[in-house]
Design a protein around this motif. Structure first.
Motif, PDB file in Angstrom:
ATOM      1  N   ALA A 115      56.463  74.725  72.984  1.00 21.47           N
ATOM      2  CA  ALA A 115      56.416  73.230  72.230  1.00 21.47           C
ATOM      3  C   ALA A 115      56.081  73.581  70.545  1.00 21.47           C
ATOM      4  O   ALA A 115      56.515  73.289  69.644  1.00 21.47           O
ATOM      5  N   SER A 116      54.906  74.649  70.320  1.00 25.84           N
ATOM      6  CA  SER A 116      54.530  74.903  69.130  1.00 25.84           C
ATOM      7  C   SER A 116      55.480  75.609  68.516  1.00 25.84           C
ATOM      8  O   SER A 116      55.798  75.367  67.262  1.00 25.84           O
ATOM      9  N   LEU A 117      56.341  76.843  68.997  1.00 28.82           N
ATOM     10  CA  LEU A 117      57.440  77.347  68.260  1.00 28.82           C
ATOM     11  C   LEU A 117      58.428  76.330  67.831  1.00 28.82           C
ATOM     12  O   LEU A 117      59.037  76.697  66.761  1.00 28.82           O
ATOM     13  N   ALA A 118      58.886  75.387  69.006  1.00 24.38           N
ATOM     14  CA  ALA A 118      59.835  74.678  68.507  1.00 24.38           C
ATOM     15  C   ALA A 118      59.498  73.663  67.102  1.00 24.38           C
ATOM     16  O   ALA A 118      60.313  73.373  66.369  1.00 24.38           O
ATOM     17  N   ARG A 119      58.150  73.287  67.186  1.00 26.61           N
ATOM     18  CA  ARG A 119      57.795  72.498  66.035  1.00 26.61           C
ATOM     19  C   ARG A 119      57.517  73.183  64.711  1.00 26.61           C
ATOM     20  O   ARG A 119      58.240  72.780  63.740  1.00 26.61           O
ATOM     21  N   LEU A 120      57.513  74.616  64.926  1.00 24.37           N
ATOM     22  CA  LEU A 120      57.371  75.422  63.667  1.00 24.37           C
ATOM     23  C   LEU A 120      59.027  75.387  63.189  1.00 24.37           C
ATOM     24  O   LEU A 120      59.045  75.719  61.949  1.00 24.37           O
ATOM     25  N   LEU A 121      59.822  75.688  64.157  1.00 25.11           N
ATOM     26  CA  LEU A 121      61.249  75.924  63.553  1.00 25.11           C
ATOM     27  C   LEU A 121      61.967  74.279  63.379  1.00 25.11           C
ATOM     28  O   LEU A 121      63.152  74.391  63.189  1.00 25.11           O
ATOM     29  N   ARG A 122      61.304  73.422  63.809  1.00 25.55           N
ATOM     30  CA  ARG A 122      61.565  71.968  63.617  1.00 25.55           C
ATOM     31  C   ARG A 122      62.996  71.808  64.486  1.00 25.55           C
ATOM     32  O   ARG A 122      63.942  71.234  64.286  1.00 25.55           O
ATOM     33  N   LEU A 123      62.422  72.349  65.943  1.00 25.77           N
ATOM     34  CA  LEU A 123      63.583  71.958  66.917  1.00 25.77           C
ATOM     35  C   LEU A 123      63.139  70.911  67.818  1.00 25.77           C
ATOM     36  O   LEU A 123      61.887  70.732  67.779  1.00 25.77           O
ATOM     37  N   GLY A 124      64.055  70.313  68.744  1.00 26.43           N
ATOM     38  CA  GLY A 124      63.567  69.671  69.655  1.00 26.43           C
ATOM     39  C   GLY A 124      62.848  70.103  70.680  1.00 26.43           C
ATOM     40  O   GLY A 124      62.665  71.521  70.846  1.00 26.43           O
ATOM     41  N   GLY A 125      62.006  69.424  71.433  1.00 27.95           N
ATOM     42  CA  GLY A 125      60.911  69.876  72.408  1.00 27.95           C
ATOM     43  C   GLY A 125      61.421  70.753  73.363  1.00 27.95           C
ATOM     44  O   GLY A 125      60.589  71.672  73.888  1.00 27.95           O
ATOM     45  N   ASN A 126      62.684  70.606  73.761  1.00 28.59           N
ATOM     46  CA  ASN A 126      62.874  71.449  75.130  1.00 28.59           C
ATOM     47  C   ASN A 126      63.748  72.654  74.751  1.00 28.59           C
ATOM     48  O   ASN A 126      64.171  73.144  75.432  1.00 28.59           O
ATOM     49  N   THR A 127      64.088  72.844  73.301  1.00 28.17           N
ATOM     50  CA  THR A 127      65.149  73.575  72.827  1.00 28.17           C
ATOM     51  C   THR A 127      64.579  75.209  73.280  1.00 28.17           C
ATOM     52  O   THR A 127      65.330  75.939  73.988  1.00 28.17           O
ATOM     53  N   ILE A 128      63.410  75.698  73.267  1.00 29.15           N
ATOM     54  CA  ILE A 128      62.779  76.824  73.399  1.00 29.15           C
ATOM     55  C   ILE A 128      63.050  77.093  74.796  1.00 29.15           C
ATOM     56  O   ILE A 128      63.569  78.186  75.290  1.00 29.15           O
ATOM     57  N   SER A 129      62.724  76.123  75.703  1.00 21.74           N
ATOM     58  CA  SER A 129      62.812  76.225  77.316  1.00 21.74           C
ATOM     59  C   SER A 129      64.033  76.476  77.486  1.00 21.74           C
ATOM     60  O   SER A 129      64.479  77.558  78.410  1.00 21.74           O
ATOM     61  N   ARG A 132      53.607  77.789  58.958  1.00 20.32           N
ATOM     62  CA  ARG A 132      52.344  76.918  59.334  1.00 20.32           C
ATOM     63  C   ARG A 132      52.066  76.099  57.939  1.00 20.32           C
ATOM     64  O   ARG A 132      52.021  74.805  58.102  1.00 20.32           O
ATOM     65  N   GLY A 133      52.264  77.088  56.876  1.00 17.87           N
ATOM     66  CA  GLY A 133      51.893  76.207  55.478  1.00 17.87           C
ATOM     67  C   GLY A 133      52.937  75.444  55.132  1.00 17.87           C
ATOM     68  O   GLY A 133      52.627  74.547  54.556  1.00 17.87           O
ATOM     69  N   ILE A 134      54.386  75.490  55.647  1.00 22.56           N
ATOM     70  CA  ILE A 134      55.319  74.475  55.257  1.00 22.56           C
ATOM     71  C   ILE A 134      55.415  73.391  56.065  1.00 22.56           C
ATOM     72  O   ILE A 134      56.217  72.655  55.975  1.00 22.56           O
ATOM     73  N   MET A 135      54.751  73.431  57.189  1.00 21.46           N
ATOM     74  CA  MET A 135      54.889  72.357  58.335  1.00 21.46           C
ATOM     75  C   MET A 135      54.578  70.901  57.661  1.00 21.46           C
ATOM     76  O   MET A 135      53.755  70.745  56.866  1.00 21.46           O
ATOM     77  N   ALA A 136      55.449  69.978  58.047  1.00 20.16           N
ATOM     78  CA  ALA A 136      55.371  68.596  57.523  1.00 20.16           C
ATOM     79  C   ALA A 136      53.848  68.027  58.188  1.00 20.16           C
ATOM     80  O   ALA A 136      53.721  68.309  59.213  1.00 20.16           O
TER      81      ALA A 136
END
Ligand SMILES: [Zn+2]
Length: 138
Positions: free
Chosen positions: A89-103, A134-138
Motif C-alpha cells: 500500500a505504501s509503495l502504491a501511494r508513493l507512485l500514486r497508484l490504486g491500492g491493489n496495483t502492487i499486489s 516522500r517529499g513530493i507526496m500530496a
C-alpha cells in the motif's frame, strides 16, 4: 432446442477447436498471442474462449508484454519492495497508484507499464529517490 456450450452464440453452428493468433490489450497496447487455443465458428467466424483458454491467453499476453519491454519480474518487484521496507500500500501511494496495483504485479495478475518499470528501477537503484518521492507526496 437445447443449446450446447460449443454451439456458436451468433448462428448456432457447432464450433471447432482452433489454435491461432488472438490479440489482447495489455496496458493499452495490443499484444498478439500467436498460438492461442479457442473455439471458432466455421460459418460466421465467431470466436469463443472457454474459461481456461481465456486465462491462458491473458497469461501469455502478459508474458509477451513483459519480455517486449524487458520489465522487472513479479519476484524482483516484491524483493525490491521488501528490501526498502515498504508495504504494498505504501509503495502504491508513493507512485500514486490504486491500492491493489502492487499486489496484482507481485502475483502476476497484471504487469507494470514500461514507464512504471523505469520508476521502480529508479527507486531500487538510485539512493535518495524514495526520500524524494516522500517529499513530493500530496
Ligand atoms: Zn457462427
Amino acid at each position: 432446442m437445447k443449446v450446447r456450450s460449443d454451439d456458436c452464440p451468433a448462428c448456432g453452428t457447432r464450433m471447432r477447436e482452433r489454435r491461432g493468433r488472438l490479440e489482447l490489450p495489455v496496458n493499452g497496447e495490443k499484444i498478439a498471442v500467436p498460438d492461442a487455443s479457442h473455439l471458432r465458428c466455421p460459418k460466421c467466424g465467431e470466436r469463443i474462449l472457454r474459461f481456461d483458454e481465456a486465462r491462458h491467453l491473458r497469461e501469455s499476453a502478459l508474458e509477451i508484454y513483459r519480455r517486449r519491454h524487458a520489465l522487472l519480474t513479479a519476484d524482483e518487484i516484491r524483493s525490491m519492495r521488501e528490501r526498502l521496507g515498504l508495504s504494498q500500500a505504501s509503495l502504491a501511494r508513493l507512485l500514486r497508484l490504486g491500492g491493489n496495483t502492487i499486489s496484482r504485479w507481485e502475483s502476476g495478475r497484471n504487469v507494470q507499464s514500461g514507464a512504471m518499470d523505469v520508476l521502480l528501477r529508479l527507486i531500487r537503484d538510485m539512493p535518495g529517490s524514495l526520500d524524494y518521492l516522500r517529499g513530493i507526496m500530496a
